[in-house]
Design an enzyme around this catalytic site. Structure first.
Site, PDB file in Angstrom:
ATOM      1  N   CYS A   1      18.809  52.047  41.979  1.00  0.00           N
ATOM      2  CA  CYS A   1      18.859  52.342  40.535  1.00  0.00           C
ATOM      3  C   CYS A   1      17.535  52.101  39.829  1.00  0.00           C
ATOM      4  CB  CYS A   1      19.976  51.551  39.867  1.00  0.00           C
ATOM      5  SG  CYS A   1      21.582  51.916  40.580  1.00  0.00           S
TER       6      CYS A   1
ATOM      7  N   HIS B   1      18.201  52.147  32.303  1.00  0.00           N
ATOM      8  CA  HIS B   1      19.134  52.583  33.354  1.00  0.00           C
ATOM      9  C   HIS B   1      20.550  52.454  32.795  1.00  0.00           C
ATOM     10  CE1 HIS B   1      21.331  53.019  36.979  1.00  0.00           C
ATOM     11  NE2 HIS B   1      21.636  51.738  37.107  1.00  0.00           N
TER      12      HIS B   1
ATOM     13  N   ASN C   1      27.023  55.848  36.050  1.00  0.00           N
ATOM     14  CA  ASN C   1      25.792  55.339  36.658  1.00  0.00           C
ATOM     15  C   ASN C   1      25.324  56.345  37.712  1.00  0.00           C
ATOM     16  OD1 ASN C   1      23.833  54.009  38.112  1.00  0.00           O
ATOM     17  ND2 ASN C   1      24.964  52.080  38.293  1.00  0.00           N
TER      18      ASN C   1
HETATM   19  O1  UT7 Z   1      23.199  50.095  38.804  1.00  0.00           O
HETATM   20  C1  UT7 Z   1      22.941  49.029  39.655  1.00  0.00           C
HETATM   21  C2  UT7 Z   1      23.302  47.773  39.063  1.00  0.00           C
HETATM   22  N1  UT7 Z   1      24.737  47.698  38.851  1.00  0.00           N
HETATM   23  C3  UT7 Z   1      25.167  47.114  37.789  1.00  0.00           C
HETATM   24  O2  UT7 Z   1      24.374  46.714  36.965  1.00  0.00           O
HETATM   25  C4  UT7 Z   1      26.641  46.853  37.648  1.00  0.00           C
HETATM   26  C5  UT7 Z   1      26.849  45.446  37.207  1.00  0.00           C
HETATM   27  N2  UT7 Z   1      28.227  45.024  37.083  1.00  0.00           N
HETATM   28  C6  UT7 Z   1      29.080  45.537  36.163  1.00  0.00           C
HETATM   29  O3  UT7 Z   1      28.767  46.488  35.483  1.00  0.00           O
HETATM   30  C7  UT7 Z   1      30.404  44.841  35.990  1.00  0.00           C
HETATM   31  O4  UT7 Z   1      30.364  43.612  36.665  1.00  0.00           O
HETATM   32  C8  UT7 Z   1      31.617  45.676  36.484  1.00  0.00           C
HETATM   33  C9  UT7 Z   1      31.871  46.821  35.531  1.00  0.00           C
HETATM   34  C10 UT7 Z   1      31.362  46.187  37.869  1.00  0.00           C
HETATM   35  C11 UT7 Z   1      32.865  44.804  36.502  1.00  0.00           C
HETATM   36  O5  UT7 Z   1      33.080  44.236  35.217  1.00  0.00           O
HETATM   37  P1  UT7 Z   1      33.387  42.675  35.075  1.00  0.00           P
HETATM   38  O6  UT7 Z   1      33.641  42.432  33.644  1.00  0.00           O
HETATM   39  O7  UT7 Z   1      32.226  41.949  35.696  1.00  0.00           O
HETATM   40  O8  UT7 Z   1      34.716  42.501  35.875  1.00  0.00           O
HETATM   41  P2  UT7 Z   1      34.980  41.642  37.192  1.00  0.00           P
HETATM   42  O9  UT7 Z   1      34.259  42.191  38.351  1.00  0.00           O
HETATM   43  O10 UT7 Z   1      34.771  40.203  36.867  1.00  0.00           O
HETATM   44  O11 UT7 Z   1      36.516  41.917  37.372  1.00  0.00           O
HETATM   45  C12 UT7 Z   1      37.459  41.562  36.386  1.00  0.00           C
HETATM   46  C13 UT7 Z   1      38.828  42.029  36.811  1.00  0.00           C
HETATM   47  C14 UT7 Z   1      39.172  41.678  38.261  1.00  0.00           C
HETATM   48  O12 UT7 Z   1      40.526  41.343  38.329  1.00  0.00           O
HETATM   49  P3  UT7 Z   1      40.976  39.788  38.433  1.00  0.00           P
HETATM   50  O13 UT7 Z   1      40.351  39.292  39.688  1.00  0.00           O
HETATM   51  O14 UT7 Z   1      40.412  39.137  37.191  1.00  0.00           O
HETATM   52  O15 UT7 Z   1      42.451  39.869  38.450  1.00  0.00           O
HETATM   53  C15 UT7 Z   1      38.968  42.999  38.986  1.00  0.00           C
HETATM   54  O16 UT7 Z   1      39.771  43.109  40.155  1.00  0.00           O
HETATM   55  O17 UT7 Z   1      38.900  43.446  36.718  1.00  0.00           O
HETATM   56  C16 UT7 Z   1      39.409  43.989  37.942  1.00  0.00           C
HETATM   57  N3  UT7 Z   1      38.872  45.319  38.151  1.00  0.00           N
HETATM   58  C17 UT7 Z   1      39.460  46.414  37.651  1.00  0.00           C
HETATM   59  N4  UT7 Z   1      40.586  46.591  36.934  1.00  0.00           N
HETATM   60  C18 UT7 Z   1      40.898  47.846  36.573  1.00  0.00           C
HETATM   61  C19 UT7 Z   1      37.749  45.677  38.802  1.00  0.00           C
HETATM   62  N5  UT7 Z   1      37.591  47.013  38.741  1.00  0.00           N
HETATM   63  C20 UT7 Z   1      38.648  47.497  38.039  1.00  0.00           C
HETATM   64  C21 UT7 Z   1      39.029  48.787  37.654  1.00  0.00           C
HETATM   65  N6  UT7 Z   1      40.153  48.917  36.913  1.00  0.00           N
HETATM   66  N7  UT7 Z   1      38.317  49.870  37.952  1.00  0.00           N
END
Ligand code: UT7
Length: 322
Positions: free
Chosen positions: A114, A249, A279
């Site tokens: 990225c 980005h 993304n």
């Molecule tokens: O481009 C390269 C660099 N990449 C990035 O910069 C991405 C960086 N990360 C992010 O953008 C975020 O961390 C995400 C969007 C990937 C995830 O958001 P988050 O607020 O960090 O959520 P999380 O990973 O802490 O997950 C929270 C909850 C989890 O459930 P539990 O364990 O709390 O029950 C996940 O399983 O959200 C759940 N979850 C989803 N729920 C519904 C993860 N993906 C999904 C989904 N739909 N698609």
């Protein structure tokens, strides 16, 4: 010593659009979760027959038209991609042939996921500053849909396909003031496609897909993007109030907002396309740039801060007078 000035931008998005509501039918997710956690509403997905070079070619043609130069005036091609058409030749070589460039100019790919476009811009800038190139085509192009596990809701809702391009020209007037590129390979396992050519593709094919520990990546992205923004400002003796546009980005609206906050920029000074593009990895910055140039927001003479963060980890920024 010459400066590298952007004289044309272009982009291309595949026709097929995948809405959040489509993803609700594919994995256990909701439109609300995706919007609230990422800002993404839809993304474009390449057709089965469409490759990264196909997307790159369309974006490059648009940029070359906007630049008003002849393809054969290009004397360097740098393509940022992680999803090349084949192991080799590079997308840059395939693209050179597609564009009917017959001057035997150097052409190569840069792989920094990225942060790839900022890396490619840094390389191209160095060529121009050294007097080794005059007209450089820099492309960011990806078909990330091909390396997604469409059963993994943690990743498949985040990415899209697309391409963006710029033509840089050697100029006496300032263009790219500086680029700042960084990497830290100790974080490689937080965001990776763990299998590949040399390791071999495992029998468990899910290894050949993007795997991400999202919240850890998120925290690092926010911290490193703020650091590299400061680095670019200090290197140019500029105050953050002197930046007209942040072109970041497009991974997550919350990361973009956090970066803007650290720069004391309101969101109307930030180019945001994540809602429509998702993304697109190395394509996201040149795609956003082209959108804002074509809709008249970014004007000649304005100061832009481009920045990206990706797998590796890799990150970087470019400070530019457009
Ligand atoms: O481009 C390269 C660099 N990449 C990035 O910069 C991405 C960086 N990360 C992010 O953008 C975020 O961390 C995400 C969007 C990937 C995830 O958001 P988050 O607020 O960090 O959520 P999380 O990973 O802490 O997950 C929270 C909850 C989890 O459930 P539990 O364990 O709390 O029950 C996940 O399983 O959200 C759940 N979850 C989803 N729920 C519904 C993860 N993906 C999904 C989904 N739909 N698609």
């Amino acid at each position: 010593m010459k400066h590298a000035r952007i004289i044309g931008t272009g982009s291309y998005l595949p026709e097929k659009v995948l809405e959040n509501s489509d993803l609700e039918k594919m994995v256990d997710t909701t439109d609300q979760w995706i919007r609230e956690r990422t800002g993404i509403e839809r993304r474009h997905i390449a057709a089965d027959s469409e490759t990264t070079c196909d997307l790159a070619e369309k974006a490059a043609r648009n940029a070359i038209d906007a630049a008003g130069i002849n393809s054969n005036d290009i004397d360097l091609i740098v393509v940022a991609t992680t999803t090349a058409d084949c192991v080799f030749p590079s997308v840059a070589c395939l693209l050179q042939h597609r564009l009917k460039i017959t001057n035997a100019c150097p052409a190569f790919d840069v792989q920094a996921v990225c942060a790839g476009f900022v890396y490619a811009l840094g390389v191209a800038n160095t060529y121009i500053r050294a007097g080794s190139a005059t007209n450089v085509l820099v492309v960011g192009a990806e078909t990330f849909s091909r390396i997604l596990n469409w059963e993994d809701r943690n990743t498949c809702v985040l990415f899209g396909d697309g391409a963006g391009a710029v033509v840089l020209q050697a100029s006496d007037a300032p263009g790219i003031h500086s680029t700042h590129l960084h990497a830290d390979g100790s974080y490689s396992e937080l965001l990776h496609v763990p299998e590949g050519i040399s390791r071999g593709y495992a029998e468990m094919q899910q290894q050949a897909y993007v795997q991400m520990r999202g919240s850890e990546v998120f925290r690092m992205a926010v911290s490193k993007l703020a650091e590299v923004a400061d680095e670019a400002l200090i290197a140019n003796n500029l105050d953050k109030t002197e930046i007209d546009w942040l072109v970041p980005h497009q991974a997550n609206l919350r990361i973009i907002k956090a970066t803007a906050r650290k720069l004391s920029m309101t969101l109307d000074k930030v180019v945001v396309t994540v809602q429509d593009h998702g993304n697109t990895s190395a394509a996201s910055i040149p795609l956003a740039l082209d959108v804002a140039v074509r809709d008249g927001r970014i004007k000649t003479g304005e100061k832009l801060l481009l920045e990206g963060f990706g797998g590796g980890f890799t990150w970087g920024a470019a400070l530019i007078t457009f």
